[in-house]
Design a protein around this motif. Sequence first.
Motif, mmCIF file in Angstrom:
data_model
loop_
_atom_site.group_PDB
_atom_site.id
_atom_site.type_symbol
_atom_site.label_atom_id
_atom_site.label_comp_id
_atom_site.label_asym_id
_atom_site.label_seq_id
_atom_site.Cartn_x
_atom_site.Cartn_y
_atom_site.Cartn_z
ATOM 1 N N GLY A 11 0.968 -1.082 -0.046
ATOM 2 C CA GLY A 11 -0.215 0.096 0.038
ATOM 3 C C GLY A 11 0.791 1.151 0.096
ATOM 4 O O GLY A 11 1.984 1.181 -0.097
ATOM 5 N N LEU A 41 1.513 3.360 2.397
ATOM 6 C CA LEU A 41 2.339 3.548 3.554
ATOM 7 C C LEU A 41 3.194 2.482 3.559
ATOM 8 O O LEU A 41 3.889 2.302 4.624
ATOM 9 C CB LEU A 41 1.574 4.071 4.638
ATOM 10 N N THR A 47 2.642 -0.520 4.471
ATOM 11 C CA THR A 47 2.048 -1.294 5.892
ATOM 12 C C THR A 47 2.763 -2.508 5.893
ATOM 13 O O THR A 47 2.518 -3.080 5.124
ATOM 14 C CB THR A 47 0.879 -1.093 6.098
ATOM 15 N N GLY A 81 -2.506 -4.158 3.826
ATOM 16 C CA GLY A 81 -2.753 -2.921 3.531
ATOM 17 C C GLY A 81 -2.713 -2.298 2.316
ATOM 18 O O GLY A 81 -2.605 -1.060 1.854
ATOM 19 N N ASP A 139 -4.798 2.366 5.864
ATOM 20 C CA ASP A 139 -3.583 1.768 5.503
ATOM 21 C C ASP A 139 -3.312 0.112 5.919
ATOM 22 O O ASP A 139 -2.286 -0.283 5.515
ATOM 23 C CB ASP A 139 -2.385 2.613 5.815
#
Length: 207
Positions: free
Chosen positions: A9, A11, A13, A30, A58
């Motif tokens: 994802g 970020l 994650t 995520g 996230d």
Amino acid sequence: MDIKVFPLGPLETNCYVITNDNKAVVIDPGGDPTSLLNFFKKTGVELDCILNTHLHFDHIIGNAALVEATGKTIYAAESGLSLMETGLGDGSMIGVKVAPFESEHIKIGKTQIIGLECNVLSTPGHAPGSLTFYFPALETAFVGDLIFQRSIGRTDFPGGDLELLKKSVQENIFTLPEKTTLLSGHGPATSVGDEINHNPFFSSMQF
């Protein structure tokens, strides 16, 4: 028994896959779950269920796609479902869209997941309904965004509470065996003992 991490994802994650006896559980998908699905296809491991430590976008972007591909059930805390009606849950706060999904409520306490004992701990503070999944046989706790190496999760989002987060860590994480590995939603692994001794947010406290 084995644990693999897939950063997913926007970020990156940490999504974790635990395998045992050719069965698997996914924790916090995520992002796009293609890499997870490829792993299952390549290894022949069968997904059993999906766990969410909490319902911030996230950690759940891949939930719907993973369910669509596998038909498996998502388990999360019922007390965190209100997040899905906010930008923190549906992703609108950063301009992403979390596809809707259904989840089953998971109870606090001991249960069996893919043949392993799992102690589901209530650890709010970063987000309402935040959970930690502690597997004694793995000597590992999956803590979501509760605590990181030398840091803690943000509490400035709606529903965050710094004192509640610290209480969750003190009562549910720092009471685990010190050799327990802590696997967080972001960043490297750490351990209970390391965080008791070195985490600056708890350095003035006695355990």
